[in-house]
Design a protein around this motif. Structure first.
Motif, PDB file in Angstrom:
ATOM      1  N   PRO A  92      -3.179  19.454 -83.267  1.00 23.53           N
ATOM      2  CA  PRO A  92      -2.526  18.236 -83.204  1.00 23.53           C
ATOM      3  C   PRO A  92      -1.773  18.148 -81.847  1.00 23.53           C
ATOM      4  N   GLY A  93      -1.351  16.216 -81.750  1.00 31.30           N
ATOM      5  CA  GLY A  93      -0.451  16.826 -79.988  1.00 31.30           C
ATOM      6  C   GLY A  93       0.963  16.576 -81.010  1.00 31.30           C
ATOM      7  N   PRO A  94       1.534  16.941 -79.278  1.00 33.27           N
ATOM      8  CA  PRO A  94       3.033  17.303 -79.365  1.00 33.27           C
ATOM      9  C   PRO A  94       3.803  14.979 -80.633  1.00 33.27           C
ATOM     10  N   ALA A  95       5.066  16.386 -81.318  1.00 30.31           N
ATOM     11  CA  ALA A  95       5.497  14.679 -81.790  1.00 30.31           C
ATOM     12  C   ALA A  95       6.080  14.397 -81.206  1.00 30.31           C
ATOM     13  N   ALA A  96       6.270  13.190 -81.239  1.00 33.50           N
ATOM     14  CA  ALA A  96       6.687  12.271 -80.581  1.00 33.50           C
ATOM     15  C   ALA A  96       7.425  11.088 -80.881  1.00 33.50           C
ATOM     16  N   ARG A  97       8.357  10.174 -80.135  1.00 35.04           N
ATOM     17  CA  ARG A  97       8.126   8.971 -80.121  1.00 35.04           C
ATOM     18  C   ARG A  97       8.796   7.449 -78.851  1.00 35.04           C
ATOM     19  N   ALA A  98       8.547   6.760 -79.289  1.00 39.29           N
ATOM     20  CA  ALA A  98       8.820   6.299 -77.825  1.00 39.29           C
ATOM     21  C   ALA A  98       8.990   4.494 -77.548  1.00 39.29           C
ATOM     22  N   GLN A 112      15.417  -4.246 -64.913  1.00 43.03           N
ATOM     23  CA  GLN A 112      14.728  -2.696 -65.366  1.00 43.03           C
ATOM     24  C   GLN A 112      13.844  -2.576 -66.789  1.00 43.03           C
ATOM     25  N   SER A 113      13.267  -1.946 -66.891  1.00 40.96           N
ATOM     26  CA  SER A 113      12.128  -1.917 -68.270  1.00 40.96           C
ATOM     27  C   SER A 113      12.372  -0.122 -67.998  1.00 40.96           C
ATOM     28  N   ASP A 114      13.751   0.222 -69.406  1.00 44.65           N
ATOM     29  CA  ASP A 114      13.658   1.426 -69.611  1.00 44.65           C
ATOM     30  C   ASP A 114      12.395   1.547 -70.634  1.00 44.65           C
ATOM     31  N   LEU A 115      12.105   3.091 -70.974  1.00 40.00           N
ATOM     32  CA  LEU A 115      10.926   3.728 -71.383  1.00 40.00           C
ATOM     33  C   LEU A 115      12.103   4.642 -72.107  1.00 40.00           C
ATOM     34  N   ALA A 116      12.439   5.152 -73.412  1.00 38.94           N
ATOM     35  CA  ALA A 116      13.055   5.584 -73.993  1.00 38.94           C
ATOM     36  C   ALA A 116      12.132   7.089 -74.950  1.00 38.94           C
ATOM     37  N   LEU A 117      11.741   7.841 -74.358  1.00 41.89           N
ATOM     38  CA  LEU A 117      10.770   8.699 -75.208  1.00 41.89           C
ATOM     39  C   LEU A 117      11.562  10.177 -75.611  1.00 41.89           C
ATOM     40  N   THR A 118      11.259  10.560 -76.676  1.00 41.05           N
ATOM     41  CA  THR A 118      12.153  12.020 -77.322  1.00 41.05           C
ATOM     42  C   THR A 118      11.005  12.314 -77.955  1.00 41.05           C
ATOM     43  N   THR A 119      10.990  13.907 -77.240  1.00 37.61           N
ATOM     44  CA  THR A 119       9.649  14.587 -77.801  1.00 37.61           C
ATOM     45  C   THR A 119      10.268  15.803 -78.576  1.00 37.61           C
ATOM     46  N   ASP A 120       9.906  16.370 -80.004  1.00 36.55           N
ATOM     47  CA  ASP A 120      10.358  17.295 -80.901  1.00 36.55           C
ATOM     48  C   ASP A 120       9.591  18.439 -80.455  1.00 36.55           C
ATOM     49  N   THR A 127       2.101  12.193 -68.760  1.00 35.06           N
ATOM     50  CA  THR A 127       1.953  11.400 -67.877  1.00 35.06           C
ATOM     51  C   THR A 127       2.637  10.750 -68.715  1.00 35.06           C
ATOM     52  N   VAL A 128       3.956   9.367 -67.762  1.00 32.10           N
ATOM     53  CA  VAL A 128       4.344   7.972 -68.091  1.00 32.10           C
ATOM     54  C   VAL A 128       3.294   7.091 -67.646  1.00 32.10           C
ATOM     55  N   GLU A 129       3.337   5.789 -67.941  1.00 33.60           N
ATOM     56  CA  GLU A 129       2.806   4.743 -67.337  1.00 33.60           C
ATOM     57  C   GLU A 129       3.842   3.129 -67.865  1.00 33.60           C
ATOM     58  N   LEU A 130       4.388   2.766 -66.405  1.00 31.20           N
ATOM     59  CA  LEU A 130       4.860   1.820 -66.775  1.00 31.20           C
ATOM     60  C   LEU A 130       4.681   0.403 -66.271  1.00 31.20           C
ATOM     61  N   ARG A 131       4.089  -0.565 -66.873  1.00 32.92           N
ATOM     62  CA  ARG A 131       2.891  -2.180 -65.985  1.00 32.92           C
ATOM     63  C   ARG A 131       4.003  -3.243 -66.237  1.00 32.92           C
ATOM     64  N   VAL A 132       3.823  -3.578 -65.359  1.00 32.55           N
ATOM     65  CA  VAL A 132       5.113  -4.628 -65.009  1.00 32.55           C
ATOM     66  C   VAL A 132       4.178  -5.934 -64.296  1.00 32.55           C
ATOM     67  N   ARG A 215       1.431   3.928 -77.409  1.00 32.54           N
ATOM     68  CA  ARG A 215       1.700   2.960 -75.678  1.00 32.54           C
ATOM     69  C   ARG A 215       2.469   1.687 -76.882  1.00 32.54           C
ATOM     70  N   GLY A 216       2.908   1.014 -75.562  1.00 28.13           N
ATOM     71  CA  GLY A 216       3.545  -0.473 -75.972  1.00 28.13           C
ATOM     72  C   GLY A 216       4.047  -1.143 -75.790  1.00 28.13           C
ATOM     73  N   GLY A 217       5.280  -1.882 -75.660  1.00 26.14           N
ATOM     74  CA  GLY A 217       5.648  -2.995 -74.485  1.00 26.14           C
ATOM     75  C   GLY A 217       6.975  -3.365 -74.894  1.00 26.14           C
TER      76      GLY A 217
END
Length: 219
Positions: A92-98, A112-120, A127-132, A215-217
């Protein structure tokens, strides 16, 4: 009785005769089932031997047909590729939320586009990718992250339809459990910008090789 009259009566009797087919078949079957009569050895083949030979040939042909079919079945089974070996389930992969948001400090010309990532737990690959989306006047003005800058390789460039910011964790580095932020900054055409076409993708890898994709927006 003269010969001419005798022949006539015999001919009439023959024409009037109706053979009993059922009785004839029954007699033939009884003859086939009866044991052969004992005979002295004489040259040639006795009549019953012909019947016995035909029956034996039929049985042999049937057995041969079964053997051929059996051989074909065995060949077919042997020709199949071996079944794949059973393997264990992927780790199983790492538990995380974004969650993606447009920073409250954005204005009519800049955002400014912010990505809040929480890893358990600890992450060994990230790898983090933001598409504007290129909605008009999009030009990069910078980026930042809460983790040490030396831990990541960062690239910014235009791809079809979007300005892409990408952070890749360097080999040998790790990201501990906790909240982390990744931000992309850019100018845009004057006015309130619609961010509904912006998106993010996060791929995390644990020490055991398990992988998680988020993934999200930013709408």
């Amino acid at each position: 009785m003269d010969e001419t009259r005798l022949r006539g009566e015999l001919r009439e009797a023959a024409l009037a005769h109706r053979p009993d087919r059922a009785r004839m078949l029954a007699r033939v079957e009884r003859g086939m089932a009866a044991p052969p009569p004992r005979r002295d050895r004489t040259p040639g083949r006795a009549p019953w031997a012909g019947r016995r030979w035909a029956a034996t040939a039929a049985v042999a042909a049937t057995v041969a047909g079964v053997a051929v079919l059996g051989g074909l079945a065995v060949t077919t089974l042997q020709g199949r590729p071996p079944a794949p070996a059973a393997t264990g389930l992927a780790a199983p992969g790492p538990a995380a939320r974004a969650a993606g948001t447009v920073d409250a400090g954005s204005n009519r010309w800049w955002a400014q586009s912010d990505l809040a990532l929480t890893t358990d737990g600890e992450v060994t690959g990230l790898t983090v990718e933001l598409r504007v989306a290129l909605t008009g006047g999009i030009v990069t003005t910078g980026h930042w992250q809460t983790r040490p800058a030396d831990d990541f390789t960062v690239t910014v460039g235009e791809e079809p339809g979007a300005l892409v910011y990408r952070w890749t964790l360097k080999a040998g580095r790790t990201v501990p459990a906790g909240p982390h932020t990744f931000a992309a900054q850019y100018n845009h055409a004057e006015g309130v910008r619609d961010a509904s076409a912006d998106a993010y993708t996060v791929v995390l890898t644990g020490r055991d090789g398990g992988r998680t994709t988020l993934r999200g927006g930013f709408a």
